[in-house]
Enzyme design. Structure first.
Site, PDB file in Angstrom:
ATOM      1  N   SER A 124       0.838  -1.197   0.000  1.00  0.00           N
ATOM      2  CA  SER A 124       0.000   0.000   0.000  1.00  0.00           C
ATOM      3  C   SER A 124       0.871   1.245   0.000  1.00  0.00           C
ATOM      4  O   SER A 124       1.974   1.253   0.561  1.00  0.00           O
ATOM      5  CB  SER A 124      -0.834  -0.033   1.281  1.00  0.00           C
ATOM      6  N   TYR A 148      -1.900  -0.897  11.082  1.00  0.00           N
ATOM      7  CA  TYR A 148      -2.197  -1.488   9.769  1.00  0.00           C
ATOM      8  C   TYR A 148      -0.999  -1.299   8.832  1.00  0.00           C
ATOM      9  O   TYR A 148      -0.506  -2.252   8.216  1.00  0.00           O
ATOM     10  CB  TYR A 148      -3.458  -0.854   9.151  1.00  0.00           C
ATOM     11  N   LYS A 152       1.925  -3.941   6.863  1.00  0.00           N
ATOM     12  CA  LYS A 152       2.322  -3.955   5.440  1.00  0.00           C
ATOM     13  C   LYS A 152       3.840  -3.851   5.326  1.00  0.00           C
ATOM     14  O   LYS A 152       4.474  -4.571   4.558  1.00  0.00           O
ATOM     15  CB  LYS A 152       1.657  -2.792   4.688  1.00  0.00           C
TER      16      LYS A 152
HETATM   17  P1  NAD Z   1     -11.081  -6.930   1.558  1.00  0.00           P
HETATM   18  O1  NAD Z   1     -11.316  -6.894   3.025  1.00  0.00           O
HETATM   19  O2  NAD Z   1     -12.256  -6.760   0.657  1.00  0.00           O
HETATM   20  O3  NAD Z   1     -10.341  -8.306   1.177  1.00  0.00           O
HETATM   21  C1  NAD Z   1      -9.512  -9.011   2.064  1.00  0.00           C
HETATM   22  C2  NAD Z   1     -10.013 -10.436   2.120  1.00  0.00           C
HETATM   23  O4  NAD Z   1      -9.190 -11.204   2.986  1.00  0.00           O
HETATM   24  C3  NAD Z   1     -11.448 -10.547   2.643  1.00  0.00           C
HETATM   25  O5  NAD Z   1     -12.200 -11.299   1.720  1.00  0.00           O
HETATM   26  C4  NAD Z   1     -11.296 -11.274   3.980  1.00  0.00           C
HETATM   27  O6  NAD Z   1     -12.429 -12.095   4.265  1.00  0.00           O
HETATM   28  C5  NAD Z   1     -10.011 -12.052   3.772  1.00  0.00           C
HETATM   29  N1  NAD Z   1      -9.236 -12.354   4.984  1.00  0.00           N
HETATM   30  C6  NAD Z   1      -8.814 -11.497   5.949  1.00  0.00           C
HETATM   31  N2  NAD Z   1      -8.085 -12.135   6.874  1.00  0.00           N
HETATM   32  C7  NAD Z   1      -8.019 -13.434   6.488  1.00  0.00           C
HETATM   33  C8  NAD Z   1      -7.406 -14.597   7.042  1.00  0.00           C
HETATM   34  N3  NAD Z   1      -6.712 -14.554   8.194  1.00  0.00           N
HETATM   35  N4  NAD Z   1      -7.524 -15.774   6.388  1.00  0.00           N
HETATM   36  C9  NAD Z   1      -8.245 -15.833   5.227  1.00  0.00           C
HETATM   37  N5  NAD Z   1      -8.850 -14.774   4.668  1.00  0.00           N
HETATM   38  C10 NAD Z   1      -8.735 -13.584   5.284  1.00  0.00           C
HETATM   39  O7  NAD Z   1      -9.967  -5.855   1.222  1.00  0.00           O
HETATM   40  P2  NAD Z   1      -9.437  -5.317  -0.190  1.00  0.00           P
HETATM   41  O8  NAD Z   1      -9.777  -3.877  -0.260  1.00  0.00           O
HETATM   42  O9  NAD Z   1      -9.832  -6.225  -1.268  1.00  0.00           O
HETATM   43  O10 NAD Z   1      -7.873  -5.403   0.072  1.00  0.00           O
HETATM   44  C11 NAD Z   1      -7.112  -6.520  -0.319  1.00  0.00           C
HETATM   45  C12 NAD Z   1      -5.674  -6.323   0.117  1.00  0.00           C
HETATM   46  O11 NAD Z   1      -5.181  -5.121  -0.460  1.00  0.00           O
HETATM   47  C13 NAD Z   1      -5.509  -6.177   1.627  1.00  0.00           C
HETATM   48  O12 NAD Z   1      -4.328  -6.852   2.008  1.00  0.00           O
HETATM   49  C14 NAD Z   1      -5.362  -4.683   1.826  1.00  0.00           C
HETATM   50  O13 NAD Z   1      -4.597  -4.383   2.961  1.00  0.00           O
HETATM   51  C15 NAD Z   1      -4.621  -4.290   0.559  1.00  0.00           C
HETATM   52  N6  NAD Z   1      -4.835  -2.886   0.195  1.00  0.00           N
HETATM   53  C16 NAD Z   1      -6.108  -2.403   0.075  1.00  0.00           C
HETATM   54  C17 NAD Z   1      -6.311  -1.064  -0.246  1.00  0.00           C
HETATM   55  C18 NAD Z   1      -7.706  -0.501  -0.324  1.00  0.00           C
HETATM   56  O14 NAD Z   1      -7.848   0.719  -0.234  1.00  0.00           O
HETATM   57  N7  NAD Z   1      -8.744  -1.297  -0.523  1.00  0.00           N
HETATM   58  C19 NAD Z   1      -5.208  -0.224  -0.470  1.00  0.00           C
HETATM   59  C20 NAD Z   1      -3.926  -0.765  -0.362  1.00  0.00           C
HETATM   60  C21 NAD Z   1      -3.748  -2.098  -0.030  1.00  0.00           C
HETATM   61  C1  WQD Z   2      -9.388   9.791   0.885  1.00  0.00           C
HETATM   62  C2  WQD Z   2      -9.528  11.301   1.126  1.00  0.00           C
HETATM   63  C3  WQD Z   2      -9.781  11.866   3.451  1.00  0.00           C
HETATM   64  C4  WQD Z   2     -13.614   9.805   3.944  1.00  0.00           C
HETATM   65  C5  WQD Z   2      -6.940   4.737   3.120  1.00  0.00           C
HETATM   66  C6  WQD Z   2      -5.886   4.078   3.957  1.00  0.00           C
HETATM   67  C7  WQD Z   2      -4.758   3.602   3.086  1.00  0.00           C
HETATM   68  C8  WQD Z   2      -5.272   2.737   1.935  1.00  0.00           C
HETATM   69  C9  WQD Z   2      -6.444   3.337   1.226  1.00  0.00           C
HETATM   70  C10 WQD Z   2      -5.010   0.437   2.450  1.00  0.00           C
HETATM   71  C11 WQD Z   2      -8.745  11.822   2.328  1.00  0.00           C
HETATM   72  C12 WQD Z   2     -11.044  12.195   2.676  1.00  0.00           C
HETATM   73  C13 WQD Z   2     -12.438  10.333   3.472  1.00  0.00           C
HETATM   74  C14 WQD Z   2     -14.710  10.702   4.204  1.00  0.00           C
HETATM   75  C15 WQD Z   2     -13.341  12.543   3.499  1.00  0.00           C
HETATM   76  N1  WQD Z   2      -5.732   1.474   2.372  1.00  0.00           N
HETATM   77  N2  WQD Z   2     -12.291  11.667   3.254  1.00  0.00           N
HETATM   78  N3  WQD Z   2     -14.511  12.029   3.962  1.00  0.00           N
HETATM   79  O1  WQD Z   2      -7.148   7.786   3.780  1.00  0.00           O
HETATM   80  O2  WQD Z   2      -6.223   8.075   1.432  1.00  0.00           O
HETATM   81  O3  WQD Z   2      -6.356   5.830   2.418  1.00  0.00           O
HETATM   82  O4  WQD Z   2      -7.426   3.782   2.171  1.00  0.00           O
HETATM   83  O5  WQD Z   2      -3.834   0.306   2.361  1.00  0.00           O
HETATM   84  O6  WQD Z   2      -3.881   2.923   3.902  1.00  0.00           O
HETATM   85  O7  WQD Z   2      -5.399   5.021   4.894  1.00  0.00           O
HETATM   86  O8  WQD Z   2      -8.436   6.939   1.752  1.00  0.00           O
HETATM   87  O9  WQD Z   2     -10.783   7.072   1.027  1.00  0.00           O
HETATM   88  O10 WQD Z   2     -10.254   7.120   3.505  1.00  0.00           O
HETATM   89  O11 WQD Z   2      -9.674   9.086   2.094  1.00  0.00           O
HETATM   90  O12 WQD Z   2     -13.217  13.747   3.311  1.00  0.00           O
HETATM   91  O13 WQD Z   2     -15.805  10.271   4.643  1.00  0.00           O
HETATM   92  O14 WQD Z   2     -10.902  11.564   1.425  1.00  0.00           O
HETATM   93  O15 WQD Z   2      -9.528  12.854   4.411  1.00  0.00           O
HETATM   94  O16 WQD Z   2      -8.299  13.088   2.013  1.00  0.00           O
HETATM   95  P1  WQD Z   2      -6.995   7.278   2.417  1.00  0.00           P
HETATM   96  P2  WQD Z   2      -9.867   7.489   2.114  1.00  0.00           P
END
Ligand code: NAD
Ligand code: WQD
Length: 337
Positions: A124, A148, A152
């Site tokens: 991330s 969190y 990562k």
């Molecule tokens: P998500 O929660 O939709 O998907 C994660 C999945 O993992 C879920 O289906 C959950 O049931 C499963 N899971 C969690 N713990 C588990 C375990 N111990 N054993 C088996 N299954 C398990 O999230 P997502 O948004 O699809 O994110 C996927 C990955 O990408 C995550 O690792 C997240 O940290 C990373 N990521 C997400 C974002 C984002 O903004 N969505 C940004 C950067 C990185």
């Molecule tokens: C985006 C912008 C908020 C909600 C998060 C995690 C990051 C990554 C992605 C996994 C910011 C603003 C938000 C709201 C708002 N996940 N905001 N009102 O914070 O960039 O990233 O998700 O790795 O680790 O921190 O994403 O969508 O929460 O926020 O004004 O109700 O929107 O302040 O500027 P963020 P976000």
């Protein structure tokens, strides 16, 4: 290739399974369904016309994972499974260390035991902390501000150690910026539990009348309109980045790191206005205090992924918003409907 996808029933995992299947790969999903529904994968099967072997199991269950590896003998692993809420990780750090770190350790141990050496990891942009400059390049310093993010970075560090210790490992770390949107079909998408933390699912819930107004967290940041700027990327583009990474690993060995973003930053108000264009009416919002821990501006330099893997985001903000809205309006209660 036969690919084991952990967390494949989740938001990004389900879109990635679809892209992998559409590109001729075979997918085996392991998910404990703690933040997902079995329905997402049924819909991926329906969209792709192909079947997915699904195991409902927790990665921390060593015996279950061993059996899955023994039976399936995957050739590569894409690792999405993990908990991802920043505020929840601050409140429950041990839950995050247990789930994300112990789960990943079990996975690595199984991979070594069964000789599976290709690994793609969901990292991330959070690992860049508060960057001094933008756009962010892969060699920028790494730092984190919450449990969190720390999970990562710890997993990234474990992978760097593993790559040194055992050169048989081919590893791609993908650092996602802000994934949003949904498959164009409107059949799969993001289905957050309870009140969404993230901006886009919050906006789409306001649009369909589930919430009253959008809360804009801060309008005094040093950005063009004072609201936070992020690099939003369509989940379909992100999914394709994983298929490209799997293909890349067949030619390029060792450990590689790529940003997956568009390289363009949009403010909170830009995103609200992009949704207004899609729906043809105003979206109510109120400006609130800054959210603790947020940074002003974050966007990627995605050029390395293009140069090395031939991957580039194709969709712009209008398509991201249109597809997010389609998913929300076709499935107002997510997969629970
Ligand atoms: P998500 O929660 O939709 O998907 C994660 C999945 O993992 C879920 O289906 C959950 O049931 C499963 N899971 C969690 N713990 C588990 C375990 N111990 N054993 C088996 N299954 C398990 O999230 P997502 O948004 O699809 O994110 C996927 C990955 O990408 C995550 O690792 C997240 O940290 C990373 N990521 C997400 C974002 C984002 O903004 N969505 C940004 C950067 C990185
Ligand atoms: C985006 C912008 C908020 C909600 C998060 C995690 C990051 C990554 C992605 C996994 C910011 C603003 C938000 C709201 C708002 N996940 N905001 N009102 O914070 O960039 O990233 O998700 O790795 O680790 O921190 O994403 O969508 O929460 O926020 O004004 O109700 O929107 O302040 O500027 P963020 P976000």
């Amino acid at each position: 290739m036969k690919i084991l996808v952990t967390g494949g029933a989740g938001y990004i995992g389900s879109h990635t399974c679809l892209d992998l299947l559409q590109n001729g790969h075979e997918t085996v999903v392991v998910d404990n369904l703690c933040n997902a529904s079995r329905e997402s994968l049924k819909r991926v099967e329906e969209l792709s016309g192909k079947s997915i072997r699904f195991y409902e199991a927790d990665l921390r269950d060593a015996a279950a994972l061993d059996q899955i590896f023994a039976k399936e003998r995957p050739e590569a692993v894409i690792h999405f499974a993990g908990l991802k809420s920043v505020p929840e990780s601050v409140a429950k750090p041990l839950l995050y260390y247990d789930n994300n770190i112990n789960g990943t350790l079990q996975l690595f141990q199984c991979m070594q035991k069964y000789g599976v050496y290709r690994f793609v990891f969901s990292s991330s942009a959070t690992v860049y902390g508060a960057p001094k400059t933008v756009p962010i390049q892969e060699d920028f310093p790494l730092s984190v501000t919450n449990p969190y993010g720390r999970t990562k970075l710890m997993i990234e560090d474990m992978l760097r150690d593993l790559a040194v210790a055992d050169p048989k490992f081919d590893i791609v770390l993908l650092r996602y910026f802000n994934p949003i949107g949904a498959d164009i079909s409107g059949r799969i998408g993001e289905d957050p539990n309870g009140i969404p933390n993230n901006l886009v699912p919050y906006i789409t819930q306001v649009i369909v009348g589930k919430r009253e107004y959008v809360r804009v967290y801060g309008n005094d940041y040093p950005t063009p309109d004072g609201t936070g700027v992020r690099d939003y990327i369509h989940v379909t583009d992100l999914a394709q980045g994983h298929t490209k990474a799997i293909e890349y690993m067949q030619q390029h060995h060792g450990l590689h790191v790529f940003n997956l973003g568009t390289g363009i930053g949009y403010s909170v108000l830009d995103v609200i206005h992009a949704f207004e264009q899609v729906i043809g009416r105003e979206i109510p919002y109120r400006t609130m205090e800054r959210r603790p821990g947020d940074i002003a501006t974050c966007y990627a330099d995605p050029s390395l992924a293009e140069k090395e893997m031939g991957w580039k985001a194709r969709f712009g903000i209008a398509e991201m918003c249109a597809d997010a809205y389609r998913w929300q309006s076709m499935n107002p209660d997510g997969y629970g409907a």
